[in-house]
Motif scaffolding. Sequence first.
Motif, PDB file in Angstrom:
ATOM      1  N   VAL A   1      43.141  41.469  35.548  1.00 29.14           N
ATOM      2  CA  VAL A   1      43.731  40.498  34.631  1.00 29.14           C
ATOM      3  C   VAL A   1      43.764  39.105  35.243  1.00 29.14           C
ATOM      4  N   ALA A   2      44.259  38.990  36.470  1.00 29.16           N
ATOM      5  CA  ALA A   2      44.376  37.673  37.104  1.00 29.16           C
ATOM      6  C   ALA A   2      43.016  37.010  37.252  1.00 29.16           C
ATOM      7  N   GLY A   3      42.007  37.778  37.676  1.00 24.50           N
ATOM      8  CA  GLY A   3      40.666  37.222  37.824  1.00 24.50           C
ATOM      9  C   GLY A   3      40.068  36.804  36.494  1.00 24.50           C
ATOM     10  N   MET A   4      40.296  37.602  35.461  1.00 21.21           N
ATOM     11  CA  MET A   4      39.791  37.272  34.125  1.00 21.21           C
ATOM     12  C   MET A   4      40.435  35.986  33.618  1.00 21.21           C
ATOM     13  N   GLU A   5      41.745  35.882  33.785  1.00 16.80           N
ATOM     14  CA  GLU A   5      42.439  34.676  33.332  1.00 16.80           C
ATOM     15  C   GLU A   5      41.905  33.441  34.055  1.00 16.80           C
ATOM     16  N   ARG A   6      41.684  33.590  35.340  1.00 16.72           N
ATOM     17  CA  ARG A   6      41.179  32.461  36.133  1.00 16.72           C
ATOM     18  C   ARG A   6      39.756  32.088  35.711  1.00 16.72           C
ATOM     19  N   ASP A   7      38.910  33.072  35.487  1.00 15.20           N
ATOM     20  CA  ASP A   7      37.510  32.804  35.190  1.00 15.20           C
ATOM     21  C   ASP A   7      37.309  32.057  33.872  1.00 15.20           C
ATOM     22  N   VAL A   8      38.150  32.337  32.871  1.00 11.23           N
ATOM     23  CA  VAL A   8      37.963  31.698  31.557  1.00 11.23           C
ATOM     24  C   VAL A   8      39.014  30.620  31.290  1.00 11.23           C
ATOM     25  N   GLY A   9      39.877  30.347  32.283  1.00  9.58           N
ATOM     26  CA  GLY A   9      40.912  29.338  32.078  1.00  9.58           C
ATOM     27  C   GLY A   9      41.901  29.727  31.003  1.00  9.58           C
ATOM     28  N   TYR A  10      42.229  31.021  30.952  1.00  7.37           N
ATOM     29  CA  TYR A  10      43.081  31.542  29.880  1.00  7.37           C
ATOM     30  C   TYR A  10      44.540  31.164  30.092  1.00  7.37           C
ATOM     31  N   ARG A  11      45.242  30.905  28.997  1.00  6.65           N
ATOM     32  CA  ARG A  11      46.692  30.692  29.035  1.00  6.65           C
ATOM     33  C   ARG A  11      47.298  31.362  27.810  1.00  6.65           C
ATOM     34  N   ASP A  12      48.472  31.925  28.004  1.00  6.75           N
ATOM     35  CA  ASP A  12      49.190  32.578  26.911  1.00  6.75           C
ATOM     36  C   ASP A  12      50.032  31.531  26.198  1.00  6.75           C
ATOM     37  N   VAL A  13      49.550  31.048  25.069  1.00  2.00           N
ATOM     38  CA  VAL A  13      50.238  29.976  24.344  1.00  2.00           C
ATOM     39  C   VAL A  13      51.320  30.502  23.409  1.00  2.00           C
TER      40      VAL A  13
END
Length: 240
Positions: free
Chosen positions: A218-230
């Motif tokens: 999860v952490a790597g995926m969030e970092r790779d796509v610049g994801y944020r939970d809005v």
Amino acid sequence: MKSALMSRLERSVVLTAEERDWIARLEREERPVAARTTLYAEGEPMADGHVLRYGWAIVRGRCVNGRAPILRIYLPGEIIGLAELGRAEAVHSIQMQTDGSISTFPRVLFAELIADAPRLAALLVSLSSLDQIVLREWLGALTRMDGASRLIHFLLQMRDRLAPLSGHKSARFELPFSQAEIADILGVTTVYVNRMFQTLRKEGRLENHGRSVRLLDVAGMERDVGYRDVQQGLYTDWFT
């Protein structure tokens, strides 16, 4: 058992007895609906709204070159028809993705709700505004990311959207879509979706068995796509 709508709302405010009564009015009549049932057809007058009590529903866009994109996914506890209040007729087709149940109410009830329970109406508007922000984030993913990054963003977004139903974020969740339907969500081909899942499995970033998905990085995926939970931090100070 507490309804999904009630659970969603109570994550943000303590509901009064009057507000609970209003929710009971919206959910008064529950009926089962089968997968693929059309709730609204494009161009059909929209006299009613629906509370999705159980199951998943989707919004389908117009068919182009033999494919109709999936524009929106509804989850339990969400109100179908709230986004269409400014239109007298359905602009897109809305249908059940899975078996489920809905509570149908006349759309004019929204006007009564605004007059009689303004705080509850404001809460629904605020939650609807979060939906719009989530859709903006998704539009950004569609326009600036490659197919693999779109898939990762989509999976992370679904994990976060499902969290209010269970009360926590889970790396494992059910995703009731075929690979062809996921392709209609992502705007890619079915073959490409299959290839992307294979690649993510080989990289040890996820597991999927049938309709079950487990995110392993999860952490790597969030970092790779610049994801944020809005969806976090619903602002309620303006009406509470």
